[in-house]
Design a protein around this motif. Structure first.
Motif, PDB file in Angstrom:
ATOM      1  N   MET A 102       0.833  -1.207   0.000  1.00  0.00           N
ATOM      2  CA  MET A 102       0.000   0.000   0.000  1.00  0.00           C
ATOM      3  C   MET A 102       0.869   1.259   0.000  1.00  0.00           C
ATOM      4  N   GLY A 103       1.945   1.234   0.799  1.00  0.00           N
ATOM      5  CA  GLY A 103       2.850   2.382   0.843  1.00  0.00           C
ATOM      6  C   GLY A 103       3.536   2.623  -0.487  1.00  0.00           C
ATOM      7  N   ALA A 104       3.928   1.520  -1.153  1.00  0.00           N
ATOM      8  CA  ALA A 104       4.646   1.631  -2.424  1.00  0.00           C
ATOM      9  C   ALA A 104       3.775   2.247  -3.517  1.00  0.00           C
ATOM     10  N   VAL A 105       2.538   1.783  -3.643  1.00  0.00           N
ATOM     11  CA  VAL A 105       1.680   2.330  -4.705  1.00  0.00           C
ATOM     12  C   VAL A 105       1.201   3.740  -4.360  1.00  0.00           C
ATOM     13  N   SER A 106       1.058   4.050  -3.068  1.00  0.00           N
ATOM     14  CA  SER A 106       0.695   5.415  -2.668  1.00  0.00           C
ATOM     15  C   SER A 106       1.806   6.381  -3.050  1.00  0.00           C
ATOM     16  N   ASN A 107       3.057   5.939  -2.887  1.00  0.00           N
ATOM     17  CA  ASN A 107       4.208   6.753  -3.282  1.00  0.00           C
ATOM     18  C   ASN A 107       4.244   6.975  -4.785  1.00  0.00           C
ATOM     19  N   VAL A 148     -14.313  -1.364  -4.193  1.00  0.00           N
ATOM     20  CA  VAL A 148     -13.055  -1.024  -4.852  1.00  0.00           C
ATOM     21  C   VAL A 148     -12.565  -2.167  -5.732  1.00  0.00           C
ATOM     22  N   LEU A 149     -12.979  -3.398  -5.421  1.00  0.00           N
ATOM     23  CA  LEU A 149     -12.554  -4.554  -6.210  1.00  0.00           C
ATOM     24  C   LEU A 149     -13.086  -4.509  -7.641  1.00  0.00           C
ATOM     25  N   LEU A 150     -14.144  -3.725  -7.856  1.00  0.00           N
ATOM     26  CA  LEU A 150     -14.713  -3.621  -9.204  1.00  0.00           C
ATOM     27  C   LEU A 150     -13.721  -3.028 -10.202  1.00  0.00           C
ATOM     28  N   VAL A 151     -12.697  -2.303  -9.701  1.00  0.00           N
ATOM     29  CA  VAL A 151     -11.739  -1.689 -10.624  1.00  0.00           C
ATOM     30  C   VAL A 151     -11.019  -2.744 -11.444  1.00  0.00           C
ATOM     31  N   TYR A 152     -10.818  -3.923 -10.863  1.00  0.00           N
ATOM     32  CA  TYR A 152     -10.094  -4.966 -11.587  1.00  0.00           C
ATOM     33  C   TYR A 152     -10.920  -5.560 -12.731  1.00  0.00           C
ATOM     34  N   VAL A 259       4.372  -5.138  -6.125  1.00  0.00           N
ATOM     35  CA  VAL A 259       3.042  -4.660  -6.524  1.00  0.00           C
ATOM     36  C   VAL A 259       3.206  -3.370  -7.309  1.00  0.00           C
ATOM     37  N   GLN A 260       4.152  -2.552  -6.895  1.00  0.00           N
ATOM     38  CA  GLN A 260       4.462  -1.289  -7.569  1.00  0.00           C
ATOM     39  C   GLN A 260       4.864  -1.555  -9.021  1.00  0.00           C
ATOM     40  N   GLN A 261       5.676  -2.596  -9.213  1.00  0.00           N
ATOM     41  CA  GLN A 261       6.132  -2.963 -10.545  1.00  0.00           C
ATOM     42  C   GLN A 261       4.958  -3.387 -11.428  1.00  0.00           C
ATOM     43  N   LEU A 276      -3.634   3.733 -12.737  1.00  0.00           N
ATOM     44  CA  LEU A 276      -4.197   4.351 -11.531  1.00  0.00           C
ATOM     45  C   LEU A 276      -5.257   3.459 -10.891  1.00  0.00           C
ATOM     46  N   LEU A 277      -6.098   2.836 -11.708  1.00  0.00           N
ATOM     47  CA  LEU A 277      -7.114   1.928 -11.183  1.00  0.00           C
ATOM     48  C   LEU A 277      -6.464   0.773 -10.422  1.00  0.00           C
ATOM     49  N   PHE A 278      -5.421   0.217 -11.011  1.00  0.00           N
ATOM     50  CA  PHE A 278      -4.724  -0.907 -10.382  1.00  0.00           C
ATOM     51  C   PHE A 278      -4.123  -0.473  -9.045  1.00  0.00           C
ATOM     52  N   ALA A 279      -3.482   0.705  -9.025  1.00  0.00           N
ATOM     53  CA  ALA A 279      -2.840   1.218  -7.814  1.00  0.00           C
ATOM     54  C   ALA A 279      -3.867   1.490  -6.718  1.00  0.00           C
ATOM     55  N   ILE A 280      -4.978   2.114  -7.098  1.00  0.00           N
ATOM     56  CA  ILE A 280      -6.043   2.404  -6.122  1.00  0.00           C
ATOM     57  C   ILE A 280      -6.634   1.106  -5.581  1.00  0.00           C
ATOM     58  N   GLY A 281      -6.734   0.102  -6.455  1.00  0.00           N
ATOM     59  CA  GLY A 281      -7.242  -1.197  -6.026  1.00  0.00           C
ATOM     60  C   GLY A 281      -6.360  -1.841  -4.977  1.00  0.00           C
ATOM     61  N   VAL A 282      -5.030  -1.696  -5.112  1.00  0.00           N
ATOM     62  CA  VAL A 282      -4.097  -2.244  -4.124  1.00  0.00           C
ATOM     63  C   VAL A 282      -4.321  -1.590  -2.758  1.00  0.00           C
ATOM     64  N   ILE A 283      -4.481  -0.264  -2.748  1.00  0.00           N
ATOM     65  CA  ILE A 283      -4.698   0.460  -1.485  1.00  0.00           C
ATOM     66  C   ILE A 283      -6.024   0.034  -0.858  1.00  0.00           C
ATOM     67  N   GLY A 284      -7.070  -0.007  -1.671  1.00  0.00           N
ATOM     68  CA  GLY A 284      -8.398  -0.369  -1.158  1.00  0.00           C
ATOM     69  C   GLY A 284      -8.453  -1.773  -0.604  1.00  0.00           C
ATOM     70  N   THR A 285      -7.835  -2.715  -1.313  1.00  0.00           N
ATOM     71  CA  THR A 285      -7.864  -4.102  -0.828  1.00  0.00           C
ATOM     72  C   THR A 285      -7.015  -4.269   0.430  1.00  0.00           C
TER      73      THR A 285
END
Length: 407
Positions: A102-107, A148-152, A259-261, A276-285
């Motif tokens: 979560m920290g990595a994708v937020s960055n 948030v899972l709907l983004v996938y 996950v960032q990669q 962005l959708l993928f990154a937001i999905g990681v944070i939400g999950t």
């Protein structure tokens, strides 16, 4: 549909939390490394995880206890301690790796803020939420967080996808007896059929039905809730493998180490919106899964030692219970600063679950067929068939993995 949505509760939350950053990493690696070759696993794991989670839910509803409490009351203590010892390190590593992801994708989204600031912030936010919100409030929040899972499900429609190849890969299994393939298969089984979810499901159903009379109608509602949650979980799993197989594998990117990669790899190929959708999905999950992880661990420890427990209790009423939540979160956060690779933790946590889950599945099968514990609500034949298929499949996969490590 309205009545069905009302019934969704612990089963939906459990299913959604199964698609945490650990799961996302595992599914992303499966897609990047093998393309559509592992899509079939989403089809076969659905009935298996639905059957096991339904058994756990039924145990919780009928006994008004979590799995730990049931084991403590009816089984030898060594079984209880074995389950606790095998679960503790895997859950801690899972929480730590989820926080790191979560920290990595937020960055990535806000590069000016270091990732460690986000990891500390997420840790504090989750601890405060679990202390100050009741179980009902947390359940309500988590229920809507599932959206948030709907983004996938959106990303594959933003890229060119050969749907005939997708259908072929889903319904015609392709199995390779190589070390990498078997390792990934065990990781997929472990991250979809995870022991911590067994404990959480049983405990939440016990919380939900604490003062209710359990009958066939209640158990039917529970089954629908669990089945709906597991279906949603596996649909998301399939679409993550599909996305990474379509976008990464087909463009020569076969190794996902973070996950960032995974999110970054999508950016030049699938576009900024997909990334962005993928990154937001990681944070939400992550926000969805971490309370389930540390909550299940705290319930396990509290039931083992007979402490006051429950997310519906105030902090001063259950200090040891909340103390375990705080301690597990802080230990998990610390793993990010002692040189433990977040992605290796995520992936190998899933592998560890895959190796330990068969033992827990066997225990659940015994409990749910024990008339002394379950009375008239023991397993039906189909539950036992699916349960044994799950046990045999996971044991065979784990056995193959051990063989490849030795040879």
């Amino acid at each position: 549909m309205k009545n069905f949505l009302k019934k969704l509760g612990p089963g939906l939350i459990t299913g959604a939390s199964d698609d945490d950053p650990s799961g996302i990493t595992t599914y992303s690696q499966a897609g990047a490394q093998f393309g559509f070759g592992m899509l079939w696993t989403a089809l076969i794991t659905f009935p298996m995880m639905a059957a096991i989670q339904e058994m756990c839910a039924r145990i919780g509803a009928v006994t008004s206890k979590g799995l730990t409490g049931t084991l403590k009351s009816h089984y030898p203590k060594w079984i209880l301690y074995l389950m606790l010892l095998s679960s503790f390190p895997a859950i801690i590593l899972n929480i730590g790796a989820d926080i790191a992801g979560m920290g990595a994708v937020s960055n990535m989204i806000i590069p000016s803020v270091p990732s460690y600031v986000f990891t500390v912030g997420f840790t504090g936010l989750i601890i405060i939420s679990m202390i100050f919100f009741s179980y009902q409030q947390i359940a309500r929040i988590l229920k809507y967080a599932c959206l948030v899972l709907l983004v996938y499900l959106i990303v594959p429609f933003l890229t060119k996808t050969d749907w005939s190849q997708v259908l072929k890969a889903v319904f015609i299994p392709h199995i390779s007896f190589s070390k990498d393939y078997i390792t990934t298969l065990v990781a997929i089984l472990g991250t979809t059929i995870s022991p911590y979810l067994f404990f959480w499901q049983a405990t939440m159903e016990a919380e939900d039905h604490k003062n209710l009379v359990v009958d066939k109608r209640v158990l039917t509602d529970i089954t629908e809730d669990v089945t709906g949650g597991m279906f949603a979980s596996n649909l998301v799993m399939m679409f993550i493998i599909l996305t990474c197989g379509n976008v990464l594998f087909n463009n020569g990117k076969h190794q996902i180490d973070t996950v960032q990669q995974a999110a970054n790899a999508l950016r030049p190929i699938a576009g900024e919106f997909s990334y962005l959708l993928f990154a937001i999905g990681v944070i939400g999950t992550g926000v969805l899964a971490i309370p389930v992880l540390c909550g299940s661990l705290s319930y396990m420890v509290a039931e083992t030692f007979g402490w006051e427990e429950g997310l519906d209790k105030k902090f001063y009423q259950a200090k040891p219970f909340y103390g375990i939540i705080i301690l597990s979160m802080l230990i998990a956060l610390a793993t990010n600063y002692i040189g433990v690779s977040p992605v290796k933790s995520l992936f190998y946590t899933a592998v560890l679950y895959g190796l330990t889950a068969p033992v827990m599945v066997l225990v659940i099968l015994h409990i749910s067929n024990n008339k002394t514990v379950m009375g008239e609500y023991v397993n039906k034949p189909w539950s036992n068939i699916l349960g044994w298929i799950t046990f045999i499949s996971m044991t065979a996969a784990a056995g193959c993995l051990i063989y490849f490590q030795i040879v």
